[in-house]
Design a protein around this motif. Structure first.
Motif, short mmCIF file in Angstrom:
data_model
loop_
_atom_site.label_atom_id
_atom_site.label_comp_id
_atom_site.label_asym_id
_atom_site.label_seq_id
_atom_site.Cartn_x
_atom_site.Cartn_y
_atom_site.Cartn_z
N VAL A 111 0.86 -1.18 0.00
CA VAL A 111 0.00 0.00 0.00
C VAL A 111 0.90 1.23 0.00
N TYR A 112 0.56 2.21 -0.82
CA TYR A 112 1.36 3.45 -0.87
C TYR A 112 0.46 4.63 -0.54
N THR A 113 0.86 5.42 0.46
CA THR A 113 0.13 6.66 0.76
C THR A 113 0.85 7.83 0.12
N GLU A 114 0.10 8.55 -0.73
CA GLU A 114 0.63 9.76 -1.38
C GLU A 114 0.17 10.97 -0.59
N HIS A 115 1.14 11.81 -0.22
CA HIS A 115 0.86 12.98 0.62
C HIS A 115 0.88 14.28 -0.17
N ASN A 116 1.12 14.21 -1.49
CA ASN A 116 1.24 15.43 -2.26
C ASN A 116 0.67 15.25 -3.66
N ILE A 117 0.36 16.36 -4.31
CA ILE A 117 -0.10 16.28 -5.70
C ILE A 117 1.10 16.07 -6.62
N GLN A 118 0.88 15.35 -7.72
CA GLN A 118 1.96 14.99 -8.64
C GLN A 118 2.60 16.22 -9.29
N GLU A 119 1.79 17.25 -9.52
CA GLU A 119 2.29 18.43 -10.21
C GLU A 119 3.43 19.12 -9.48
N ARG A 120 3.56 18.88 -8.18
CA ARG A 120 4.56 19.58 -7.38
C ARG A 120 5.88 18.83 -7.28
N TYR A 121 5.95 17.62 -7.84
CA TYR A 121 7.19 16.86 -7.75
C TYR A 121 8.16 17.24 -8.86
N HIS A 122 9.44 17.01 -8.61
CA HIS A 122 10.48 17.15 -9.63
C HIS A 122 10.14 16.24 -10.80
N TRP A 123 10.52 16.65 -12.01
CA TRP A 123 10.13 15.88 -13.20
C TRP A 123 10.63 14.43 -13.12
N ALA A 124 11.81 14.23 -12.54
CA ALA A 124 12.36 12.87 -12.44
C ALA A 124 11.52 12.02 -11.49
N THR A 125 11.11 12.62 -10.36
CA THR A 125 10.25 11.91 -9.40
C THR A 125 8.93 11.54 -10.05
N LYS A 126 8.35 12.48 -10.80
CA LYS A 126 7.08 12.21 -11.47
C LYS A 126 7.21 11.08 -12.48
N LEU A 127 8.33 11.07 -13.20
CA LEU A 127 8.55 10.04 -14.22
C LEU A 127 8.67 8.65 -13.59
N VAL A 128 9.49 8.54 -12.54
CA VAL A 128 9.66 7.25 -11.87
C VAL A 128 8.36 6.81 -11.22
N ASN A 129 7.65 7.77 -10.62
CA ASN A 129 6.37 7.46 -10.00
C ASN A 129 5.41 6.86 -11.02
N LYS A 130 5.32 7.50 -12.18
CA LYS A 130 4.39 7.04 -13.21
C LYS A 130 4.80 5.67 -13.74
N TYR A 131 6.08 5.45 -13.94
CA TYR A 131 6.56 4.20 -14.51
C TYR A 131 6.37 3.02 -13.55
N THR A 132 6.49 3.26 -12.24
CA THR A 132 6.48 2.17 -11.27
C THR A 132 5.15 2.01 -10.54
N PHE A 133 4.21 2.92 -10.75
CA PHE A 133 3.04 3.03 -9.87
C PHE A 133 2.20 1.76 -9.79
N ASN A 134 2.12 1.00 -10.88
CA ASN A 134 1.28 -0.19 -10.88
C ASN A 134 1.93 -1.41 -10.23
N PHE A 135 3.20 -1.26 -9.80
CA PHE A 135 3.89 -2.36 -9.12
C PHE A 135 3.62 -2.32 -7.61
N GLN A 136 2.34 -2.22 -7.27
CA GLN A 136 1.90 -2.22 -5.88
C GLN A 136 0.43 -2.59 -5.89
#
Length: 371
Positions: A111-136
């Protein structure tokens, strides 16, 4: 047999996500669940003792930066195997990335708890988040704003649900005696009007705007005092500005505090200057403590505070309006008292920590049973 839940988080310092861990642990049904905690920054350990006090098992796997944290995969896997962990619950992006790698290797539900909106993350964080998000197994947003941001920016295939942050309203109650004692210790006159904030001193919190607003208020009301509780990377810059504005006798910096109740107890107004937020825990605590809220419309703040009811709101970055809103509450004490009462009532009715805990437990049962 109890379900074993492992929380993975970068640090156990005093941040919003970190503070919630011992608070929720104290209310969880520990006849049904056993809670473990792994963190990585040994110098950020303010929550460790209180978690242990409430029955949690805490381990530090030392990592000095985000890259080293990700490289601790094998150690976390060994911990999970040794302790027979049933569910992993990750908080904040880098712990989430690690948890997803553990999931890929062990198939332990994550389970992953997200504490922030995606728009506020660094572009690299957003990219890795998007690529890995379904592995949970499931993602939780701390506010509807956060949940919608996940759905819009990531378009995940896994379930994404909202579990609103909550506050322990029994614990966070104004203590007049503690407030009076703290004022004496800090050298603040007993009848002074006090503005406050409790935050990590980082860019997101826009504490320079907080100082600018305080300065504007102080010019008109020189008897006002300020309290900024916390620490962080912007601390020197903030203190330098306070010094330049000759406010060192008016703004107090108590540093990190494990017991924040005396500090909330002296605040007439909790002033939040953030550029963005998920759903800030300190805001909920302040409202539970009957602090009037003056805030920017930062993320989940608007899901908690209704303008001109539980507080006064303005756009992020508009420190002049922050100052004007505080002045209104100084000029109209009857309005301030009404807002303080409504703030407490709002969290009692809608942001109970017990409700948050019960919702989390339902998610854990659902995942454990494979639903």
């Amino acid at each position: 047999m109890r379900i074993k839940v492992l929380h993975i988080i970068k640090s156990l310092g005093r941040g919003g996500a970190e503070v919630l861990l011992p608070e929720t642990l104290a209310l969880h049904d520990q006849n049904k669940f056993e809670f473990h905690y792994v963190y990585f920054l040994p110098w950020k350990d303010q929550m460790v003792d209180i978690i242990k006090k409430h029955g949690g098992k805490v381990s530090c796997i030392t990592a000095n930066n985000n890259l080293q944290l990700i490289q601790k995969l094998d150690e976390v896997v060994r911990y999970c195997n040794k302790e027979k962990i049933d569910i992993i619950h990750c908080h904040l992006p880098w712990s989430g990335f690690l948890g997803r790698r553990v999931f890929s290797k062990t198939k332990i539900p994550v389970v992953y708890t997200e504490h922030n909106i995606q728009e506020r993350y660094h572009w690299a964080t957003k990219l890795v988040n998007k690529y890995t998000f379904n592995f949970q197994s499931m993602a939780l947003g701390v506010s509807n704003d956060v949940t919608e941001s996940i759905k819009k920016n990531i378009v995940p295939k896994i379930p994404v649900e909202t579990v609103l942050n909550g506050v322990n309203t029994n614990n966070f109650q104004r203590d007049i005696g503690k407030g009076k004692s703290l004022k004496q210790r800090l050298g603040i006159p007993e009848d002074s009007f006090v503005l406050g904030n409790i935050a990590v001193f980082r860019e997101q919190k826009k504490l320079l705007d907080w100082i600018r607003a305080f300065n504007a208020i102080h010019k008109e009301y020189p008897d006002v005092y300020g309290i900024l509780v916390g620490a962080g990377p912007k601390e020197k810059e903030i203190k330098d500005i306070v010094d330049e504005l000759n406010l060192t006798e008016k703004i107090v910096f108590p540093g990190l505090q494990e017991d924040t109740i005396p500090y909330f107890s002296v605040m007439d107004v909790f002033m939040l200057s953030s550029a963005f937020e998920g759903l800030p825990i300190a805001l909920l605590e302040a409202m539970s403590m009957k602090c009037a809220v003056v805030s920017t419309k930062a993320g989940g703040v608007v899901e908690v505070v209704r303008h001109d009811k539980e507080g006064l709101l303005c756009e992020p970055g508009d420190w002049e309006m922050l100052a004007e809103n505080v002045k209104k509450l100084i000029q109209h004490p009857e309005k301030r008292v009404k807002i303080q009462e409504l703030a407490r009532e709002r969290v009692l009715q809608n942001f109970s920590l017990l409700e948050m805990v019960r919702s989390l437990e339902q998610k854990y049962f659902k995942i454990y049973n494979g639903n």
